[in-house]
Design an enzyme around this catalytic site. Structure first.
Site, PDB file in Angstrom:
ATOM      1  N   ASP A 146       0.821  -1.210   0.000  1.00 24.70           N
ATOM      2  CA  ASP A 146       0.000   0.000   0.000  1.00 24.70           C
ATOM      3  C   ASP A 146       0.856   1.262   0.000  1.00 24.70           C
ATOM      4  O   ASP A 146       2.091   1.199  -0.061  1.00 24.70           O
ATOM      5  CB  ASP A 146      -0.961  -0.048   1.194  1.00 24.70           C
ATOM      6  CG  ASP A 146      -2.343   0.498   0.877  1.00 24.70           C
ATOM      7  OD1 ASP A 146      -2.467   1.350  -0.022  1.00 24.70           O
ATOM      8  OD2 ASP A 146      -3.319   0.071   1.535  1.00 24.70           O
ATOM      9  N   ASP A 201      -9.494   3.417  -3.995  1.00 24.67           N
ATOM     10  CA  ASP A 201     -10.206   2.243  -3.494  1.00 24.67           C
ATOM     11  C   ASP A 201     -11.627   2.165  -4.055  1.00 24.67           C
ATOM     12  O   ASP A 201     -12.332   3.179  -4.151  1.00 24.67           O
ATOM     13  CB  ASP A 201     -10.290   2.274  -1.972  1.00 24.67           C
ATOM     14  CG  ASP A 201      -8.958   1.981  -1.311  1.00 24.67           C
ATOM     15  OD1 ASP A 201      -7.977   1.702  -2.031  1.00 24.67           O
ATOM     16  OD2 ASP A 201      -8.900   2.036  -0.068  1.00 24.67           O
TER      17      ASP A 201
END
Length: 381
Positions: A146, A201
């Protein structure tokens, strides 16, 4: 400040030889914990998920990675070795990886190219070698990496460091770069990872899903065997969209050669969810060895045609209706592209039947927010 400058210069000095690990020749298929569970994960949930892969038969359709997302890590010991949350994972990660492997499946973990993960757990910035060696020692097969808490360091500097650390372990570990499309990774990430996020996302809604499809479509030319554009994980089965919309979601992800990472609770999934996720004819488009990402080739208002060439000379075609009412959509051979005078067999991949042999075009009625997905095979093949 001097420490940050020194770290940045050190990162810039790393090699850029590419992540040549032999993985990702077709898009990865599996499961990830985040979309359904978020931080509410545990050893029991992951083991039960691996069990469900086998009892449901998901593994027989190509799903093989069982991946933990954020919130598994708790701290680092005095040697800088990352430690699992002792409450959620009391047996440790190596034991869990062994269990997943015992089912004939592969196991993945999550970290972050920053000081902390997005949930505030230990990140890997400055600990890349330690963490890569730890993961390899545990038997990890997949790393989702991430982009939170990055100290202001460019992702083009941070991500190759973990690539190199993974390479040096000698263990093939799929490197999934989750840096949200920052700095247009499709243009540089093929030298770094096996897949790279092109979007922020996803959430479990029509607007979120279709927006990510549009964003991913922009980078189609950069994907191919070894490295894939990633519009984020699947939401199929989580309840925020209709069955028709989930079929659209799955069809577009398959046509775009996107990673197929299930994001629902496979222990309790509905029959409809299983039916969508295991449509073997649609999955075959995603896993086709030619590896060309499908893209939009025609648009008339809310009515679109998407197309991808396949390894046997056929074309996968999606008729997409974004409108709130049903509509008729035509796919023209010239847009695929295919010679308009070529006769071709048209197979409906959701109805699992041949529906026509025709030249020039094919037309179908498409439900609101729905798709019709075809495999169009020239008669000469």
């Amino acid at each position: 400040m001097l420490v940050l400058v020194a770290l940045s210069l050190s990162l810039l000095a790393q090699s850029a030889t590419g992540y040549d690990n032999g993985l990702g020749k077709v898009p990865q298929m599996g499961w990830n914990s985040w979309n359904h569970f978020g931080c509410r994960i545990s050893d029991d949930i992951i083991r039960q998920t691996a069990d469900a892969f086998i009892t449901s038969g998901l593994n027989k359709f190509g799903y093989r990675y069982v991946n933990i997302d954020d919130c598994w890590a708790a701290s680092r010991d005095s040697n800088g070795i990352v430690q699992a949350d002792p409450t959620a994972f009391p047996k440790g990660i190596a034991d869990l990886a062994n269990y997943v492997h015992s089912k004939g499946l592969l196991f993945g973990v999550y970290s972050d190219a920053g000081n902390k993960t997005c949930a505030g757990r230990p990140g890997s910035l400055g600990y890349e070698t330690n963490d890569a060696q730890t993961y390899a020692g545990w038997g990890v097969d997949y790393l989702k990496y991430d982009n939170c808490n990055d100290n202001g360091i460019d992702p083009k500097v941070r991500y190759p460091v973990m690539r190199d650390a993974l390479n040096k372990t000698g263990r093939p570990i799929f490197f999934s770069m989750c840096e949200w499309g920052v700095e247009n990774p499709a243009t540089w990430a093929p030298e770094v990872g096996n897949s790279w996020r092109t979007t922020g996302d996803i959430s479990d809604s029509w607007n979120s899903m279709i927006t990510r499809a549009d964003q991913n479509n922009l980078w189609a030319q950069f994907a191919g065997p070894g490295g894939w554009n990633d519009p984020d994980m699947l939401e199929v089965g989580n309840g925020g969209m209709t069955t028709t919309e989930y079929e659209t979601h799955f069809s577009l992800w398959c046509l775009m050669k996107a990673p197929l990472l299930i994001g629902t609770d496979v222990r309790t999934m509905s029959n409809d969810t299983f039916r969508i996720l295991t449509n073997i004819e649609v999955i075959a488009v995603n896993q086709d060895s030619k590896g060309v990402q499908g893209r939009m080739v025609n648009m008339t208002g809310d009515l679109e045609v998407w197309s991808a060439p396949l390894s046997d000379g056929a074309f996968a075609v999606v008729l997409l209706n974004r409108a709130d009412t049903a509509a008729s959509i035509t796919a023209w051979w010239k847009d695929l592209p295919l010679d308009p005078n070529t006769a071709a067999t048209v197979r409906d991949l959701w109805q699992h039947q041949d529906v026509d042999v025709t030249k020039g075009s094919v037309t179908a009625d498409v439900a609101a927010h729905g798709v019709v997905m075809y495999r169009i095979t020239p008669a000469s093949l």
